[in-house]
Design an enzyme around this catalytic site. Structure first.
Site, PDB file in Angstrom:
ATOM      1  CB  CYS A 127     -15.787  45.656 -46.131  1.00 60.10           C
ATOM      2  SG  CYS A 127     -16.158  47.201 -45.250  1.00 60.10           S
TER       3      CYS A 127
ATOM      4  CG  HIS B 112     -21.890  57.113 -46.294  1.00 61.59           C
ATOM      5  ND1 HIS B 112     -20.677  57.634 -46.711  1.00 61.59           N
ATOM      6  CD2 HIS B 112     -22.313  57.938 -45.298  1.00 61.59           C
ATOM      7  CE1 HIS B 112     -20.389  58.718 -46.003  1.00 61.59           C
ATOM      8  NE2 HIS B 112     -21.369  58.912 -45.146  1.00 61.59           N
TER       9      HIS B 112
ATOM     10  CG  HIS C 298     -17.867  57.045 -42.336  1.00 61.09           C
ATOM     11  ND1 HIS C 298     -19.194  57.083 -41.934  1.00 61.09           N
ATOM     12  CD2 HIS C 298     -17.870  56.438 -43.544  1.00 61.09           C
ATOM     13  CE1 HIS C 298     -19.956  56.541 -42.867  1.00 61.09           C
ATOM     14  NE2 HIS C 298     -19.182  56.140 -43.845  1.00 61.09           N
TER      15      HIS C 298
ATOM     16  CG  HIS D 287     -15.619  60.866 -47.133  1.00 63.54           C
ATOM     17  ND1 HIS D 287     -15.314  60.041 -46.072  1.00 63.54           N
ATOM     18  CD2 HIS D 287     -16.413  60.142 -47.965  1.00 63.54           C
ATOM     19  CE1 HIS D 287     -15.886  58.861 -46.273  1.00 63.54           C
ATOM     20  NE2 HIS D 287     -16.558  58.896 -47.414  1.00 63.54           N
TER      21      HIS D 287
ATOM     22  CD  GLU E  50     -11.446  56.992 -44.396  1.00 61.66           C
ATOM     23  OE1 GLU E  50     -10.213  56.784 -44.521  1.00 61.66           O
ATOM     24  OE2 GLU E  50     -12.297  56.368 -45.059  1.00 61.66           O
TER      25      GLU E  50
END
Length: 331
Positions: free
Chosen positions: A34, A63, A96, A146, A148
């Protein structure tokens, strides 16, 4: 179908070409990188050009081990924390996002640092700051642990953000009576998963404020939509991505939601369990937002060695978004 497909990925010789079964590979489009991932990788490469090697990176920039190892070969050094890097070399923060304490530490050590946080994650950071400034307690929908989520929760003082992972968590959420609330979400959640938790929040707290635009990023939404279209036509699905990649794992979940029980996450073609593809006529193939297209090509070539392959593409959206580089790296 014949039994010519080997039973494992480890060393079995491909079948005689005359006996190869037919296989249609249905490629999900869009898939793979992306704009935020493209930008993060480019930031590390530009930092290496500007400052020379080594350039340090806190945590995996994205990742994906293939990406990380490719950058390591160019001179990037990945570390767990800022303190693990020397003060006289630049450090890059991953896509992230990071808690505010991380750049604070870099400044205290007089280090040069570059923030590669995806702009769509930064948008969530600004949202929670705005709600906090307006006196609201924030409920974050996301997965505990996570990076983020840790980065978003680290934008505010401890206790300012409450985390819920699933709708059932909403029922046990403890908030002060009458306290104004707002919600935000991790950008890489399953669209349906996030909506279920948001609906539960709105039922219990009708006055809860939300983001002006949804937090789940366009790339996550698009890849899940294309996976749904592919899964409906597939006997099995492979998703390229890392085990710790949230958006990649969600693609597997989406395929299973569409009835494809034989849906697997793999990092490389070498991980394919060929016995799982015996009897499969149509194989859906996608890649998480951190997985490069070269890995998709690798899987297709591995299939060609065992099957008579036809490749089709199921395109549900065309992405044209690009994000600018930090000013410090623009020549």
């Amino acid at each position: 179908m014949t039994d010519a497909v080997s039973d494992s990925a480890a060393g079995d010789a491909p079948p005689d070409r005359r006996a190869r079964p037919q296989l249609t590979i249905l490629l999900a489009g869009p898939r793979g990188f992306c704009a935020g991932v493209d930008r993060a990788i480019l930031i590390v490469e530009k930092a290496l050009e500007k400052f020379g090697a080594p350039v340090y990176v806190r945590h995996e920039i994205v990742h994906n081990r293939f990406v990380v190892e490719s950058l390591e070969a160019k001179g990037a050094v990945f570390v767990k924390e800022v303190e693990d890097a020397p003060v006289d070399r630049p450090i890059v923060f991953s896509a992230h996002g990071v808690p505010k304490s991380v750049p604070d530490e870099a400044r205290q050590r007089n280090m040069i640092y570059v923030d590669a946080t995806c702009p769509l994650v930064s948008k969530v950071h600004r949202e929670v700051e705005r709600h906090h400034a307006q006196g609201r307690t924030i409920v974050l929908v996301g997965h505990a642990g996570h990076p983020e989520v840790e980065g978003t929760m680290g934008q505010l003082p401890p206790g300012s953000i409450l985390l819920v992972e699933k709708p059932a968590d909403v029922e046990t959420l403890e908030v002060a009576p009458g306290a104004p609330l707002a919600y935000a979400t991790q950008t890489t959640l399953s669209v349906d998963e996030a909506e279920a938790s948001i609906s539960a929040l709105k039922r219990r707290f009708p006055d809860i404020a939300g983001p002006k635009q949804e937090d789940i990023c366009y790339a996550t939404t698009n890849r899940q939509a294309s996976m749904r279209a592919v899964a409906r036509r597939s006997d099995a699905v492979l998703v390229l991505g890392a085990p710790n990649s949230s958006n990649s794992n969600r693609l597997v979940d989406v395929a299973k939601d569409e009835g494809v029980d034989n849906a697997l996450l793999i990092q490389r073609a070498a991980e394919i369990d060929w016995s799982r593809l015996r009897g499969v006529a149509t194989l859906g193939l996608s890649a998480g937002a951190s997985a490069p297209e070269v890995l998709v090509d690798e899987v297709i070539e591995a299939c060609r060695a065992r099957f008579d392959v036809t490749v089709e593409e199921e395109v549900t959206a065309v992405e044209t978004i690009e994000f600018k580089l930090p000013r410090a790296l623009v020549v």
